[in-house]
Motif scaffolding. Structure first.
Motif, PDB file in Angstrom:
ATOM      1  N   ALA A   1      76.962  39.247  21.658  1.00 57.95           N
ATOM      2  CA  ALA A   1      77.691  39.108  22.918  1.00 57.95           C
ATOM      3  C   ALA A   1      77.938  37.657  23.296  1.00 57.95           C
ATOM      4  CB  ALA A   1      76.924  39.804  24.047  1.00 57.95           C
ATOM      5  N   LEU A   2      77.311  36.714  22.576  1.00 59.33           N
ATOM      6  CA  LEU A   2      77.570  35.295  22.809  1.00 59.33           C
ATOM      7  C   LEU A   2      78.680  34.778  21.905  1.00 59.33           C
ATOM      8  CD1 LEU A   2      73.864  34.045  23.048  1.00 59.33           C
ATOM      9  CD2 LEU A   2      75.439  34.513  24.948  1.00 59.33           C
ATOM     10  N   GLY A   3      79.270  35.662  21.096  1.00 58.55           N
ATOM     11  CA  GLY A   3      80.280  35.258  20.125  1.00 58.55           C
ATOM     12  C   GLY A   3      81.666  35.772  20.437  1.00 58.55           C
ATOM     13  N   LEU A   4      82.554  35.669  19.445  1.00 59.26           N
ATOM     14  CA  LEU A   4      83.973  35.967  19.624  1.00 59.26           C
ATOM     15  C   LEU A   4      84.257  37.417  19.964  1.00 59.26           C
ATOM     16  CD1 LEU A   4      85.544  33.889  16.701  1.00 59.26           C
ATOM     17  CD2 LEU A   4      85.736  33.430  19.151  1.00 59.26           C
ATOM     18  N   SER A   5      83.395  38.339  19.527  1.00 61.53           N
ATOM     19  CA  SER A   5      83.668  39.752  19.803  1.00 61.53           C
ATOM     20  C   SER A   5      83.003  40.243  21.081  1.00 61.53           C
ATOM     21  CB  SER A   5      83.236  40.620  18.614  1.00 61.53           C
ATOM     22  OG  SER A   5      81.870  40.444  18.311  1.00 61.53           O
TER      23      SER A   5
ATOM     24  N   VAL B   1      65.031  34.219  27.260  1.00 60.91           N
ATOM     25  CA  VAL B   1      66.403  34.370  27.747  1.00 60.91           C
ATOM     26  C   VAL B   1      66.480  34.104  29.242  1.00 60.91           C
ATOM     27  CG1 VAL B   1      68.234  36.060  28.182  1.00 60.91           C
ATOM     28  CG2 VAL B   1      67.179  35.928  25.932  1.00 60.91           C
ATOM     29  N   LEU B   2      65.589  34.696  30.008  1.00 66.43           N
ATOM     30  CA  LEU B   2      65.618  34.510  31.458  1.00 66.43           C
ATOM     31  C   LEU B   2      65.394  33.052  31.847  1.00 66.43           C
ATOM     32  CD1 LEU B   2      63.666  37.680  32.678  1.00 66.43           C
ATOM     33  CD2 LEU B   2      66.132  37.294  32.672  1.00 66.43           C
ATOM     34  N   PHE B   3      64.500  32.375  31.121  1.00 65.10           N
ATOM     35  CA  PHE B   3      64.252  30.955  31.406  1.00 65.10           C
ATOM     36  C   PHE B   3      65.498  30.118  31.105  1.00 65.10           C
ATOM     37  CE2 PHE B   3      62.964  26.723  29.828  1.00 65.10           C
ATOM     38  CZ  PHE B   3      62.388  26.214  30.988  1.00 65.10           C
ATOM     39  N   MET B   4      66.151  30.378  29.982  1.00 61.41           N
ATOM     40  CA  MET B   4      67.353  29.607  29.632  1.00 61.41           C
ATOM     41  C   MET B   4      68.496  29.899  30.594  1.00 61.41           C
ATOM     42  SD  MET B   4      67.581  29.294  25.473  1.00 61.41           S
ATOM     43  CE  MET B   4      67.628  31.060  25.159  1.00 61.41           C
TER      44      MET B   4
ATOM     45  N   GLN C   1      78.244  34.902  30.790  1.00 62.26           N
ATOM     46  CA  GLN C   1      77.273  34.655  29.722  1.00 62.26           C
ATOM     47  C   GLN C   1      75.873  35.132  30.106  1.00 62.26           C
ATOM     48  OE1 GLN C   1      79.622  34.521  27.615  1.00 62.26           O
ATOM     49  NE2 GLN C   1      78.437  33.131  26.324  1.00 62.26           N
ATOM     50  N   VAL C   2      75.549  35.092  31.380  1.00 66.31           N
ATOM     51  CA  VAL C   2      74.285  35.678  31.832  1.00 66.31           C
ATOM     52  C   VAL C   2      74.283  37.154  31.472  1.00 66.31           C
ATOM     53  CG1 VAL C   2      72.958  36.354  33.871  1.00 66.31           C
ATOM     54  CG2 VAL C   2      73.845  34.024  33.688  1.00 66.31           C
ATOM     55  N   TYR C   3      75.383  37.802  31.774  1.00 69.35           N
ATOM     56  CA  TYR C   3      75.517  39.214  31.425  1.00 69.35           C
ATOM     57  C   TYR C   3      75.404  39.414  29.918  1.00 69.35           C
ATOM     58  CZ  TYR C   3      77.775  43.623  30.352  1.00 69.35           C
ATOM     59  OH  TYR C   3      78.052  44.867  29.833  1.00 69.35           O
ATOM     60  N   ASN C   4      76.120  38.597  29.146  1.00 67.95           N
ATOM     61  CA  ASN C   4      76.132  38.745  27.686  1.00 67.95           C
ATOM     62  C   ASN C   4      74.743  38.599  27.082  1.00 67.95           C
ATOM     63  OD1 ASN C   4      78.862  39.304  27.241  1.00 67.95           O
ATOM     64  ND2 ASN C   4      79.419  37.137  27.252  1.00 67.95           N
ATOM     65  N   ALA C   5      74.010  37.579  27.522  1.00 61.03           N
ATOM     66  CA  ALA C   5      72.678  37.338  26.960  1.00 61.03           C
ATOM     67  C   ALA C   5      71.700  38.435  27.353  1.00 61.03           C
ATOM     68  CB  ALA C   5      72.159  35.975  27.429  1.00 61.03           C
TER      69      ALA C   5
ATOM     70  N   TRP D   1      78.886  24.619  25.896  1.00 55.96           N
ATOM     71  CA  TRP D   1      77.792  24.100  25.068  1.00 55.96           C
ATOM     72  C   TRP D   1      76.477  24.779  25.449  1.00 55.96           C
ATOM     73  CZ3 TRP D   1      73.477  22.020  27.197  1.00 55.96           C
ATOM     74  CH2 TRP D   1      73.540  21.436  28.460  1.00 55.96           C
ATOM     75  N   GLN D   2      76.359  25.182  26.708  1.00 53.83           N
ATOM     76  CA  GLN D   2      75.152  25.876  27.137  1.00 53.83           C
ATOM     77  C   GLN D   2      75.000  27.210  26.400  1.00 53.83           C
ATOM     78  OE1 GLN D   2      77.458  24.539  29.099  1.00 53.83           O
ATOM     79  NE2 GLN D   2      76.510  23.333  30.709  1.00 53.83           N
ATOM     80  N   SER D   3      76.106  27.886  26.184  1.00 55.14           N
ATOM     81  CA  SER D   3      76.073  29.152  25.446  1.00 55.14           C
ATOM     82  C   SER D   3      75.687  28.915  23.991  1.00 55.14           C
ATOM     83  CB  SER D   3      77.442  29.838  25.516  1.00 55.14           C
ATOM     84  OG  SER D   3      77.436  31.071  24.843  1.00 55.14           O
ATOM     85  N   GLY D   4      76.180  27.816  23.423  1.00 52.18           N
ATOM     86  CA  GLY D   4      75.820  27.469  22.048  1.00 52.18           C
ATOM     87  C   GLY D   4      74.340  27.177  21.896  1.00 52.18           C
ATOM     88  N   VAL D   5      73.769  26.484  22.880  1.00 56.24           N
ATOM     89  CA  VAL D   5      72.328  26.196  22.853  1.00 56.24           C
ATOM     90  C   VAL D   5      71.529  27.496  22.890  1.00 56.24           C
ATOM     91  CG1 VAL D   5      70.417  25.225  24.201  1.00 56.24           C
ATOM     92  CG2 VAL D   5      72.495  23.885  23.835  1.00 56.24           C
TER      93      VAL D   5
END
Length: 484
Positions: A172-176, A465-468, A419-423, A209-213
């Motif tokens: 879910a953090l990627g292209l699809s 995940v929650l911490f990030m 992205q919060v949702y995705n992670a 970049w935050q999503s990449g990290v």
């Protein structure tokens, strides 16, 4: 027997026992496999619960029914797009060239633990491009490694769990990402949601970049957990130990029987269509920013289908692969219209002059959180809801109207909210058997065989995940919705 011998015997006996966490996870898997109904039941219940919530909120029955009917077909374009994502992924992963690559890669690992870590790293990396390719390719790779007869002992259960980590950790953090794709395409965003969210391009979601990290941390952590949690050679339970047939089943095209079948077996049509498609793709990327071009789900699917067509070379082979892939899209076809109806009820079914259910839920989120804590609360909520609604795109349509409205009120970056949702949405995938089914079919296993290992990943991932989500949100600034 000497004391030393007794100690060795005791150590050997204890080393053959599963850990407490693995035993608990295995029991949970057995329970869920026995008692969990089909995912359709969950979305059907969601319709009833949301409708009841709207009625309690004061909306008349006619208003609820109208919203449900009007919204039912609102996602028809997105439904077809998501089906094509799944079909194209299977077509590519099952192509003859991919099969050769899998056979070659299966010879690389030198130990069972190393093989499991290799599968995990590969599937998580591939899932950032396409979740379906990742799932099918890694499953076939695990099966190919299990066929090796050179003495390597790989725990087949742990390998199956590793093959699933693309869907359980990073897809879910990627292209699809269904949520990111939907928010980046104005044609896919429900009319009721557009005024709340506006258009959120990939540059504000998966390309942050935050999503990449976050993706990088999850890949590293998951790979390490896979390696250290896998049983050693002595304790490994191989496919042969489980009486699972992993022999290679080569699918070959039958001989041509009629003159009319010539074009089905000839690459001529493939070459012409792919060439025509390639010219369009070049023009598309020349005329638009590359990020905007790939953000379009139609362009993304078009490229994947052209690649699949080229890899299969012969139209007959391509059609056979597509036919095998289509049954896996049944859940998307049947469930997504219901999600459209639910989203319409949440946002549109109201009493005269009264607030919508989306407004009520928005106020609830605002009352228990602030700008700093909102990502954590939203992450916990999305993860919990994911246990009951195992659909990335469909569930986002349930949440988006009120979680994005709350983000607007609290001044939380809208793209980061996606992205919060995705992670968070990926976390329940690690224990919910719904998305495991295509992989389990390839491996010949049941959910209980791998959930003990994936549940361990879930326990470790959740606090990370929650911490990030909380920490990285501090590096972003709120921007109001951008309208088309």
């Amino acid at each position: 027997m000497s004391i030393t011998g007794e100690q060795s015997s005791l150590q050997e006996k204890n080393s053959n026992k599963d850990g407490l966490l693995a035993a608990i996870a295995a029991r949970f898997a057995a329970w869920s496999e026995k008692w969990f109904p089909d995912a359709y039941v969950f979305v059907a219940l969601a319709v009833i619960i949301v409708a009841a919530g709207a009625l309690i909120n004061g909306a008349p029955v006619k208003s609820v029914a109208k919203a449900f009917g009007d919204g039912y077909w609102s996602l028809i374009t997105f439904t077809l797009q998501q089906m094509i994502v799944a079909v194209s992924g299977y077509i590519i992963a099952s192509s003859p060239p991919a099969s050769k690559v899998i056979a070659k890669m299966a010879s690389w690992p030198r130990t069972g633990r190393g093989a499991i870590a290799f599968i995990a790293f590969l599937t998580m990396g591939m899932s950032l491009v396409n979740w379906a390719v990742s799932l099918i390719f890694s499953g076939l790779l695990a099966k190919a490694i299990a066929r090796r007869t050179d003495g390597i002992r790989m725990d087949y259960r742990a390998a199956g769990a590793a093959a699933y980590l693309g869907l359980g950790c990073t897809w879910a953090l990627g292209l699809s990402s269904a949520a990111a794709q939907l928010q980046a395409n104005v044609a896919s965003i429900p009319k009721a949601l557009l005024p709340i969210s506006g258009i959120i391009p990939f540059t504000e979601t998966i390309f942050l970049w935050q999503s990449g990290v976050m993706a990088l941390v999850l890949i590293v952590v998951s790979t390490c957990v896979c390696y250290w949690s896998a049983p050693t050679d002595k304790n490994a339970k191989t496919a042969q130990d489980m009486d699972i047939d992993v022999s290679l089943s080569t699918v070959t095209l039958p001989k041509r029987e009629r003159p009319g079948e010539w074009l089905e077996y000839s690459p001529v049509l493939t070459i012409l269509i792919v060439a025509l498609g390639a010219v369009w793709v070049v023009q598309e990327f020349a005329e638009k920013n590359a990020i905007l071009a790939i953000s379009n789900l139609n362009t993304y699917n078009f490229i994947l289908l052209m690649i699949g067509l080229l890899l299969h070379w012969r139209p007959k082979s391509f059609l056979n692969a597509a036919a095998k892939a289509v049954p896996a899209t049944t859940g998307i076809l049947i469930q997504f219209p219901l999600y459209g109806g639910i989203a319409a009820i949440i946002t549109g079914a109201t009493a005269v002059g009264g607030p919508s259910l989306a407004h009520v839920l928005t106020d609830a989120f605002i009352s228990v959180s602030n700008t700093n804590t909102y990502p954590v609360f939203m992450g916990i909520y999305s993860a919990l809801l994911g246990f009951f609604v195992p659909s990335g795109g469909g569930k986002w349509l349930l949440e988006a109207p009120y979680v994005l409205a709350a983000a607007n009120e609290l001044g939380v970056h809208l793209g980061w909210s996606v992205q919060v949702y995705n992670a968070a949405e990926a976390l329940p995938n690690l224990v919910n058997p719904f998305w495991m089914l295509p992989l389990l079919g390839i491996l010949g296993m049941k959910a209980r065989d791998i959930v003990g290992f994936t549940a361990l990943q879930c326990v470790i991932h959740t606090p990370i995940v929650l911490f990030m989500l909380w920490l990285l949100s501090k590096t972003l600034v709120y921007v109001p919705p951008v309208m088309p």
